[in-house]
Design a protein around this motif. Structure first.
Motif, PDB file in Angstrom:
ATOM      1  N   ASP A 166       0.143  -6.788  19.639  1.00 24.24           N
ATOM      2  CA  ASP A 166      -0.058  -5.358  19.787  1.00 24.24           C
ATOM      3  C   ASP A 166      -1.314  -5.130  20.608  1.00 24.24           C
ATOM      4  N   ALA A 167      -1.130  -4.655  21.812  1.00 21.84           N
ATOM      5  CA  ALA A 167      -2.262  -4.466  22.724  1.00 21.84           C
ATOM      6  C   ALA A 167      -3.056  -3.195  22.437  1.00 21.84           C
ATOM      7  N   ASN A 168      -2.487  -2.266  21.688  1.00 16.57           N
ATOM      8  CA  ASN A 168      -3.199  -1.035  21.298  1.00 16.57           C
ATOM      9  C   ASN A 168      -3.866  -0.316  22.465  1.00 16.57           C
ATOM     10  N   GLU A 169      -3.119  -0.125  23.548  1.00 14.42           N
ATOM     11  CA  GLU A 169      -3.589   0.633  24.714  1.00 14.42           C
ATOM     12  C   GLU A 169      -4.848   0.042  25.358  1.00 14.42           C
ATOM     13  N   SER A 170      -5.035  -1.268  25.273  1.00 13.29           N
ATOM     14  CA  SER A 170      -6.294  -1.865  25.712  1.00 13.29           C
ATOM     15  C   SER A 170      -6.398  -2.111  27.216  1.00 13.29           C
TER      16      SER A 170
ATOM     17  N   PRO B 280       0.806  -1.740  25.795  1.00 15.47           N
ATOM     18  CA  PRO B 280      -0.347  -2.342  26.465  1.00 15.47           C
ATOM     19  C   PRO B 280      -1.265  -1.339  27.167  1.00 15.47           C
ATOM     20  N   MET B 281      -0.726  -0.204  27.576  1.00 15.53           N
ATOM     21  CA  MET B 281      -1.522   0.781  28.311  1.00 15.53           C
ATOM     22  C   MET B 281      -1.590   2.097  27.541  1.00 15.53           C
ATOM     23  N   PRO B 282      -2.635   2.892  27.769  1.00 11.71           N
ATOM     24  CA  PRO B 282      -2.744   4.183  27.095  1.00 11.71           C
ATOM     25  C   PRO B 282      -1.522   5.068  27.349  1.00 11.71           C
ATOM     26  N   ALA B 283      -1.161   5.826  26.355  1.00 12.90           N
ATOM     27  CA  ALA B 283       0.046   6.665  26.417  1.00 12.90           C
ATOM     28  C   ALA B 283       0.025   7.638  27.592  1.00 12.90           C
ATOM     29  N   HIS B 284      -1.152   8.100  27.985  1.00 14.41           N
ATOM     30  CA  HIS B 284      -1.225   9.081  29.074  1.00 14.41           C
ATOM     31  C   HIS B 284      -1.053   8.455  30.461  1.00 14.41           C
TER      32      HIS B 284
ATOM     33  N   GLU C  19       2.490   6.889  35.023  1.00 12.86           N
ATOM     34  CA  GLU C  19       2.863   6.280  36.302  1.00 12.86           C
ATOM     35  C   GLU C  19       2.601   4.776  36.294  1.00 12.86           C
ATOM     36  N   GLU C  20       1.457   4.380  35.763  1.00 15.92           N
ATOM     37  CA  GLU C  20       1.119   2.961  35.683  1.00 15.92           C
ATOM     38  C   GLU C  20       2.095   2.218  34.766  1.00 15.92           C
ATOM     39  N   SER C  21       2.496   2.868  33.694  1.00 14.09           N
ATOM     40  CA  SER C  21       3.440   2.250  32.751  1.00 14.09           C
ATOM     41  C   SER C  21       4.830   2.111  33.356  1.00 14.09           C
ATOM     42  N   LEU C  22       5.234   3.069  34.160  1.00 16.59           N
ATOM     43  CA  LEU C  22       6.506   2.961  34.877  1.00 16.59           C
ATOM     44  C   LEU C  22       6.468   1.776  35.847  1.00 16.59           C
ATOM     45  N   TYR C  23       5.357   1.598  36.505  1.00 17.43           N
ATOM     46  CA  TYR C  23       5.159   0.470  37.420  1.00 17.43           C
ATOM     47  C   TYR C  23       5.188  -0.845  36.652  1.00 17.43           C
ATOM     48  N   LEU C  24       4.489  -0.889  35.530  1.00 18.87           N
ATOM     49  CA  LEU C  24       4.447  -2.090  34.698  1.00 18.87           C
ATOM     50  C   LEU C  24       5.840  -2.515  34.271  1.00 18.87           C
ATOM     51  N   LYS C  25       6.669  -1.573  33.911  1.00 13.59           N
ATOM     52  CA  LYS C  25       8.026  -1.879  33.432  1.00 13.59           C
ATOM     53  C   LYS C  25       8.796  -2.712  34.466  1.00 13.59           C
ATOM     54  N   LYS C  26       8.573  -2.440  35.733  1.00  3.93           N
ATOM     55  CA  LYS C  26       9.273  -3.168  36.803  1.00  3.93           C
ATOM     56  C   LYS C  26       8.842  -4.627  36.895  1.00  3.93           C
ATOM     57  N   TYR C  27       7.601  -4.918  36.522  1.00  6.19           N
ATOM     58  CA  TYR C  27       7.037  -6.249  36.777  1.00  6.19           C
ATOM     59  C   TYR C  27       6.672  -7.048  35.524  1.00  6.19           C
TER      60      TYR C  27
ATOM     61  N   PRO D   7       6.976  -9.505  32.573  1.00  5.92           N
ATOM     62  CA  PRO D   7       7.881 -10.592  32.187  1.00  5.92           C
ATOM     63  C   PRO D   7       8.351 -10.468  30.726  1.00  5.92           C
ATOM     64  N   PHE D   8       7.797  -9.490  30.003  1.00  5.35           N
ATOM     65  CA  PHE D   8       8.138  -9.274  28.595  1.00  5.35           C
ATOM     66  C   PHE D   8       8.747  -7.898  28.390  1.00  5.35           C
ATOM     67  N   ARG D   9       9.483  -7.789  27.307  1.00  4.33           N
ATOM     68  CA  ARG D   9       9.933  -6.468  26.885  1.00  4.33           C
ATOM     69  C   ARG D   9       8.713  -5.692  26.401  1.00  4.33           C
ATOM     70  N   LEU D  10       8.748  -4.390  26.564  1.00  8.18           N
ATOM     71  CA  LEU D  10       7.631  -3.520  26.194  1.00  8.18           C
ATOM     72  C   LEU D  10       8.066  -2.555  25.107  1.00  8.18           C
ATOM     73  N   PHE D  11       7.222  -2.408  24.090  1.00  8.44           N
ATOM     74  CA  PHE D  11       7.497  -1.483  22.995  1.00  8.44           C
ATOM     75  C   PHE D  11       6.445  -0.382  22.965  1.00  8.44           C
ATOM     76  N   ALA D  12       6.885   0.833  22.710  1.00  6.28           N
ATOM     77  CA  ALA D  12       5.986   1.973  22.547  1.00  6.28           C
ATOM     78  C   ALA D  12       5.406   1.961  21.142  1.00  6.28           C
ATOM     79  N   ASP D  13       4.166   2.360  21.022  1.00  2.00           N
ATOM     80  CA  ASP D  13       3.534   2.542  19.721  1.00  2.00           C
ATOM     81  C   ASP D  13       2.804   3.880  19.730  1.00  2.00           C
ATOM     82  N   GLU D  14       1.644   3.936  20.370  1.00  2.00           N
ATOM     83  CA  GLU D  14       0.884   5.190  20.416  1.00  2.00           C
ATOM     84  C   GLU D  14       1.632   6.298  21.157  1.00  2.00           C
ATOM     85  N   SER D  15       2.632   5.964  21.921  1.00  2.00           N
ATOM     86  CA  SER D  15       3.443   6.965  22.630  1.00  2.00           C
ATOM     87  C   SER D  15       4.468   7.633  21.726  1.00  2.00           C
ATOM     88  N   VAL D  16       4.589   7.155  20.488  1.00  2.00           N
ATOM     89  CA  VAL D  16       5.578   7.723  19.553  1.00  2.00           C
ATOM     90  C   VAL D  16       4.839   8.359  18.381  1.00  2.00           C
TER      91      VAL D  16
END
Length: 150
Positions: free
Chosen positions: A1-5, A30-34, A37-45, A47-56
């Protein structure tokens, strides 16, 4: 759990590439909920599946979440209660996302509510009561990595 770090998406992608040799199921928020755009970019690259936490929280925009994440971590304390937690889990499933039941630092009273929703989850992370110095309710215990009702 990266906690938006992480706030630098390129550094994050570099880091994830370096650790992809390890047996990691997914990376949680891994990235802050706000940082949409950066998170959309991250999703493309990533190598792991990404789960929302603070975004929910009690409200979740699944039309956006499903573009950024592969799954969601629903915590009843953040969801605003039991029934909304169920709604969030079902809505995630209806959007072809994986689900996890998580927790804040909670007593076994809160953890027991989460345990009742495990059939709606692909993953369960309900261990926070184990770090409490004094746990008042004693409703659950852990044995060999398994949570059991008392």
């Amino acid at each position: 759990d990266a906690n938006e770090s992480w706030t630098d998406v390129e550094q994050l992608i570099y880091f994830l590439e370096k650790i992809k040799k390890y047996r990691i199921e997914f990376v949680e928020q891994p990235m802050p909920a706000h940082m949409t755009e950066e998170s959309l970019y991250l999703k493309k690259y990533s190598p792991f599946r990404l789960f929302a936490d603070e975004s929910v929280t009690d409200k979740a925009d699944f039309s956006l979440l499903k573009k950024i994440f592969d799954g969601v971590n629903v915590k009843l304390m953040k969801a605003g209660g039991y029934f909304n937690g169920i709604r969030l889990l079902k809505e995630a499933k209806s959007n072809n996302m994986q689900t996890m039941i998580g927790c804040m630092v909670e007593t076994t009273l809160g953890i027991s509510a989460g345990m009742n929703l495990c059939s709606l989850a692909d993953y369960v992370d309900l261990d926070s009561f184990l770090v409490l110095k004094k746990e008042a309710f004693n409703m659950i215990h852990e044995k060999n990595g398994e949570l059991l009702f008392n």
